[in-house]
Design a protein around this motif. Structure first.
Motif, mmCIF file in Angstrom:
data_model
loop_
_atom_site.group_PDB
_atom_site.id
_atom_site.type_symbol
_atom_site.label_atom_id
_atom_site.label_comp_id
_atom_site.label_asym_id
_atom_site.label_seq_id
_atom_site.Cartn_x
_atom_site.Cartn_y
_atom_site.Cartn_z
ATOM 1 N N LYS A 203 60.738 -138.598 83.895
ATOM 2 C CA LYS A 203 59.355 -138.699 84.347
ATOM 3 C C LYS A 203 59.340 -138.697 85.868
ATOM 4 O O LYS A 203 59.962 -139.549 86.508
ATOM 5 N N TYR A 204 58.654 -137.706 86.440
ATOM 6 C CA TYR A 204 58.560 -137.579 87.892
ATOM 7 C C TYR A 204 57.159 -137.996 88.338
ATOM 8 O O TYR A 204 56.158 -137.498 87.821
ATOM 9 N N ALA A 205 57.116 -138.926 89.326
ATOM 10 C CA ALA A 205 55.807 -139.405 89.761
ATOM 11 C C ALA A 205 55.944 -140.221 91.044
ATOM 12 O O ALA A 205 56.939 -140.915 91.210
ATOM 13 N N PRO A 206 54.947 -140.131 91.924
ATOM 14 C CA PRO A 206 53.841 -139.193 91.805
ATOM 15 C C PRO A 206 54.223 -137.807 92.331
ATOM 16 O O PRO A 206 55.077 -137.686 93.211
ATOM 17 N N VAL A 207 53.588 -136.790 91.814
ATOM 18 C CA VAL A 207 53.678 -135.448 92.404
ATOM 19 C C VAL A 207 52.713 -135.431 93.583
ATOM 20 O O VAL A 207 51.542 -135.784 93.437
ATOM 21 N N THR A 208 53.213 -135.042 94.748
ATOM 22 C CA THR A 208 52.370 -135.117 95.941
ATOM 23 C C THR A 208 52.357 -133.801 96.713
ATOM 24 O O THR A 208 53.300 -133.004 96.644
ATOM 25 N N ASP A 209 51.287 -133.617 97.459
ATOM 26 C CA ASP A 209 51.129 -132.494 98.378
ATOM 27 C C ASP A 209 50.934 -133.073 99.771
ATOM 28 O O ASP A 209 49.877 -133.609 100.070
ATOM 29 N N GLY A 210 51.971 -133.040 100.569
ATOM 30 C CA GLY A 210 51.881 -133.647 101.894
ATOM 31 C C GLY A 210 51.624 -135.132 101.831
ATOM 32 O O GLY A 210 50.982 -135.700 102.705
ATOM 33 N N GLY A 211 52.109 -135.780 100.781
ATOM 34 C CA GLY A 211 51.939 -137.224 100.619
ATOM 35 C C GLY A 211 50.742 -137.618 99.777
ATOM 36 O O GLY A 211 50.615 -138.777 99.378
ATOM 37 N N ALA A 212 49.837 -136.665 99.492
ATOM 38 C CA ALA A 212 48.641 -136.955 98.692
ATOM 39 C C ALA A 212 48.906 -136.645 97.230
ATOM 40 O O ALA A 212 49.378 -135.556 96.900
ATOM 41 N N PRO A 213 48.627 -137.588 96.308
ATOM 42 C CA PRO A 213 48.846 -137.342 94.888
ATOM 43 C C PRO A 213 48.058 -136.112 94.393
ATOM 44 O O PRO A 213 46.922 -135.879 94.821
ATOM 45 N N VAL A 214 48.679 -135.360 93.490
ATOM 46 C CA VAL A 214 48.078 -134.138 92.968
ATOM 47 C C VAL A 214 47.473 -134.411 91.593
ATOM 48 O O VAL A 214 48.091 -135.061 90.740
ATOM 49 N N PHE A 215 46.258 -133.901 91.377
ATOM 50 C CA PHE A 215 45.544 -134.042 90.111
ATOM 51 C C PHE A 215 45.387 -132.687 89.449
ATOM 52 O O PHE A 215 45.325 -131.649 90.123
ATOM 53 N N VAL A 216 45.297 -132.708 88.117
ATOM 54 C CA VAL A 216 45.113 -131.484 87.336
ATOM 55 C C VAL A 216 43.692 -131.479 86.771
ATOM 56 O O VAL A 216 43.251 -132.451 86.160
ATOM 57 N N ASN A 217 42.971 -130.370 86.986
ATOM 58 C CA ASN A 217 41.587 -130.235 86.521
ATOM 59 C C ASN A 217 41.498 -129.267 85.339
ATOM 60 O O ASN A 217 42.184 -128.281 85.297
#
Length: 217
Positions: A203-217
């Motif tokens: 389990k990998y977490a959190p997935v981040t983009d430049g330190g910001a958590p990524v959400f799936v829509n």
């Protein structure tokens, strides 16, 4: 998602303080991947996503889907570059560029194995897709997903090579995670001391983009 190497994929950590909206619709022009919450800031093509093992978890390669014999690591990470992020509902794609395991964090409880010398994810990059329903798929452009495990045993060092046609995981907005459960690899070469099948869970977490958590829509 993990050597991201095996796999490639995709998010946890505390969410931003903004309230979370409901699932976005295509009419909203909200892309599949956002930061700041669902329906938030679009993740740009070319952005690099990173993730480490979720705190307190391990990545395992066990000899059976329900067993506990094999290799376990407490440190692994992956890096993936976003290649497409269309409007939701849809499928975003990424290039899994790196997936690594820190061998110093790895142990084995297999009889006769003294140490885990290395775990390497081969043939990178892999294509990773993330659909709006949270399904994550890691697949090679051709051939198979491959990982090489080198073990120090009482009889010397052995090299075990495992392959899988693809890996399937699940992304969750609850903790911005990507989870792989008992993904089967088959031994394609190696000593008879190598187990015939390897089942990968992580389990990998959190997935981040430049330190910001990524959400799936």
């Amino acid at each position: 998602m993990r050597t991201r190497t095996l796999f490639t994929l995709v998010c946890t950590a505390a969410a931003c303080a903004l309230p979370l909206a409901g699932p976005a619709s295509a009419a909203d022009d909200v892309p599949v991947l956002t930061t700041g919450g669902t329906g938030g800031t679009p993740v740009a093509v070319g952005d690099v996503l990173t993730a480490q093992l979720a705190s307190g978890t391990t990545a395992t390669l066990y000899s059976s889907a329900t067993g506990t014999s094999g290799v376990s690591c407490t440190s692994s990470q992956f890096t993936a570059t976003v290649t497409d992020n269309p409007a939701a509902p849809g499928t975003a794609t990424e290039s899994l560029d790196a997936h690594s395991f820190d061998s110093s964090s790895c142990t084995s409880n297999v009889l006769g194995v003294r140490a885990v010398n290395s775990i390497t994810v081969d043939n990178l990059p892999y294509t990773t897709s993330v659909t709006s329903d949270g399904t994550v798929t890691v697949a090679p452009a051709s051939g198979a997903v491959q990982t090489t495990v080198r073990l120090s045993t009482l009889l010397g060092t052995i090299t075990c090579v495992y392959q899988a046609p693809s890996l399937t995981g699940t992304a969750s907005n609850d903790d911005n995670s990507i989870t792989f459960t008992a993904q089967q690899f088959t031994k394609v070469s190696g000593s008879s001391l190598c187990f015939a099948n390897g089942y990968f869970t992580a389990k990998y977490a959190p997935v981040t983009d430049g330190g910001a958590p990524v959400f799936v829509n």
